[in-house]
Motif scaffolding. Sequence first.
Motif, PDB file in Angstrom:
ATOM      1  N   UNK A   1      -2.606  54.224   7.950  1.00  0.00           N
ATOM      2  CA  UNK A   1      -2.004  53.053   7.561  1.00  0.00           C
ATOM      3  C   UNK A   1      -3.855  52.534   7.794  1.00  0.00           C
ATOM      4  N   UNK A   2      -4.704  52.807   8.779  1.00  0.00           N
ATOM      5  CA  UNK A   2      -5.478  52.124   8.943  1.00  0.00           C
ATOM      6  C   UNK A   2      -6.811  52.976   8.034  1.00  0.00           C
ATOM      7  N   UNK A   3      -6.367  53.946   7.330  1.00  0.00           N
ATOM      8  CA  UNK A   3      -7.195  54.821   6.405  1.00  0.00           C
ATOM      9  C   UNK A   3      -7.118  53.659   5.000  1.00  0.00           C
ATOM     10  N   UNK A   4      -5.580  53.719   4.917  1.00  0.00           N
ATOM     11  CA  UNK A   4      -5.556  52.526   4.031  1.00  0.00           C
ATOM     12  C   UNK A   4      -5.993  50.924   4.436  1.00  0.00           C
ATOM     13  N   UNK A   5      -6.096  50.771   5.134  1.00  0.00           N
ATOM     14  CA  UNK A   5      -6.485  49.317   5.306  1.00  0.00           C
ATOM     15  C   UNK A   5      -8.274  49.561   5.138  1.00  0.00           C
ATOM     16  N   UNK A   6      -8.458  50.219   5.420  1.00  0.00           N
ATOM     17  CA  UNK A   6     -10.338  50.373   5.092  1.00  0.00           C
ATOM     18  C   UNK A   6     -10.153  51.634   2.888  1.00  0.00           C
ATOM     19  N   UNK A   7      -9.588  51.476   2.649  1.00  0.00           N
ATOM     20  CA  UNK A   7      -9.382  52.033   1.212  1.00  0.00           C
ATOM     21  C   UNK A   7      -8.976  50.638   0.871  1.00  0.00           C
ATOM     22  N   UNK A   8      -8.422  49.819   1.802  1.00  0.00           N
ATOM     23  CA  UNK A   8      -7.545  48.294   0.875  1.00  0.00           C
ATOM     24  C   UNK A   8      -9.046  47.409   0.196  1.00  0.00           C
ATOM     25  N   UNK A   9      -9.752  47.754   1.654  1.00  0.00           N
ATOM     26  CA  UNK A   9     -11.555  46.419   1.551  1.00  0.00           C
ATOM     27  C   UNK A   9     -11.729  47.167   0.594  1.00  0.00           C
ATOM     28  N   UNK A  10     -12.293  48.446   0.143  1.00  0.00           N
ATOM     29  CA  UNK A  10     -13.522  48.895  -0.487  1.00  0.00           C
ATOM     30  C   UNK A  10     -13.278  48.935  -2.358  1.00  0.00           C
ATOM     31  N   UNK A  11     -11.238  48.905  -1.859  1.00  0.00           N
ATOM     32  CA  UNK A  11     -11.095  48.033  -3.142  1.00  0.00           C
ATOM     33  C   UNK A  11     -11.445  46.907  -3.809  1.00  0.00           C
ATOM     34  N   UNK A  12     -10.927  46.162  -2.669  1.00  0.00           N
ATOM     35  CA  UNK A  12     -10.877  44.922  -2.794  1.00  0.00           C
ATOM     36  C   UNK A  12     -11.914  44.237  -3.507  1.00  0.00           C
ATOM     37  N   UNK A  13     -13.464  45.547  -2.709  1.00  0.00           N
ATOM     38  CA  UNK A  13     -15.176  44.884  -3.098  1.00  0.00           C
ATOM     39  C   UNK A  13     -15.112  44.675  -4.724  1.00  0.00           C
ATOM     40  N   UNK A  14     -14.349  46.129  -5.355  1.00  0.00           N
ATOM     41  CA  UNK A  14     -14.577  46.268  -6.502  1.00  0.00           C
ATOM     42  C   UNK A  14     -13.596  45.742  -7.619  1.00  0.00           C
ATOM     43  N   UNK A  15     -12.727  44.605  -7.026  1.00  0.00           N
ATOM     44  CA  UNK A  15     -12.801  43.365  -7.446  1.00  0.00           C
ATOM     45  C   UNK A  15     -10.562  44.126  -7.672  1.00  0.00           C
ATOM     46  N   UNK A  16     -10.221  44.867  -7.224  1.00  0.00           N
ATOM     47  CA  UNK A  16      -8.968  45.210  -7.596  1.00  0.00           C
ATOM     48  C   UNK A  16      -7.919  45.447  -6.676  1.00  0.00           C
ATOM     49  N   UNK A  17      -6.750  44.300  -6.204  1.00  0.00           N
ATOM     50  CA  UNK A  17      -6.366  44.067  -7.346  1.00  0.00           C
ATOM     51  C   UNK A  17      -6.140  43.308  -8.134  1.00  0.00           C
ATOM     52  N   UNK A  18      -7.272  42.035  -7.569  1.00  0.00           N
ATOM     53  CA  UNK A  18      -7.743  41.083  -8.078  1.00  0.00           C
ATOM     54  C   UNK A  18      -8.700  40.282  -7.112  1.00  0.00           C
ATOM     55  N   UNK A  19      -9.334  39.394  -8.336  1.00  0.00           N
ATOM     56  CA  UNK A  19     -10.600  39.353  -7.662  1.00  0.00           C
ATOM     57  C   UNK A  19     -10.691  37.619  -6.426  1.00  0.00           C
ATOM     58  N   UNK A  20     -10.453  38.303  -5.243  1.00  0.00           N
ATOM     59  CA  UNK A  20     -10.525  36.791  -4.021  1.00  0.00           C
ATOM     60  C   UNK A  20     -10.998  36.728  -4.024  1.00  0.00           C
ATOM     61  N   UNK A  21     -11.559  35.433  -3.813  1.00  0.00           N
ATOM     62  CA  UNK A  21     -11.829  33.996  -3.581  1.00  0.00           C
ATOM     63  C   UNK A  21     -12.527  33.564  -2.291  1.00  0.00           C
ATOM     64  N   UNK A  22     -14.128  32.961  -1.958  1.00  0.00           N
ATOM     65  CA  UNK A  22     -14.463  33.647  -0.634  1.00  0.00           C
ATOM     66  C   UNK A  22     -13.222  33.197   0.227  1.00  0.00           C
ATOM     67  N   UNK A  23     -12.688  31.544   0.152  1.00  0.00           N
ATOM     68  CA  UNK A  23     -11.710  31.769   1.679  1.00  0.00           C
ATOM     69  C   UNK A  23     -10.716  33.417   1.203  1.00  0.00           C
ATOM     70  N   UNK A  24     -10.221  33.462   0.995  1.00  0.00           N
ATOM     71  CA  UNK A  24      -9.346  34.769   1.005  1.00  0.00           C
ATOM     72  C   UNK A  24     -10.167  35.860   1.612  1.00  0.00           C
TER      73      UNK A  24
END
Length: 167
Positions: free
Chosen positions: A44-67
């Motif tokens: 799960x911790x590895x998943x969180x790190x991978x998710x953070x990297x994916x979000x930085x690349x705009x996946x699954x969608x672009x998050x605004x500053x607040x998000x």
Amino acid sequence: MFKSGKLILMACLVIFIAGCNSTTNTTASNQSTFTPERVSIPDYLEFLDNLEMSIAEGEPRELDESEQRQFASIKSSLVSLIGTRSDLEEFDQYDKERLFNLHQRLQTVVIGDPSTQVICRQERTTGSNMRQTRCMTRQQADDERKRASQFFGDLVDSGRSIMPVGN
């Protein structure tokens, strides 16, 4: 690294949410109850790190500053709650629910649809002192609140007393 939003959501489901099996308990409002099950904390911790990297690349969608701030705050809360624990059995029931609810908030920020967020809480059922974990989507909770409000509003409008009458 995940390649698409669907893979992120699937990983999210496989690692954490898939551990919550729908039971056969269904209420009159067609609401299923969920029981969290054991998951691998290191995965799960590895998943969180991978998710953070994916979000930085705009996946699954672009998050605004607040998000992005919400994501960082929730992830930090999750990591802090997990601490040095390596197994879900090391959590008490309250912390398991907190972990689940934080994960649901994280998923809601990433997906961007708050109505699908699942919220769990412990409740006492009528006639019992035993607490039971009850989970429902935010939409189901809103619908339940509206029905209860409508019910009591109808009682007041009909002129009926909702208070017991003494002798």
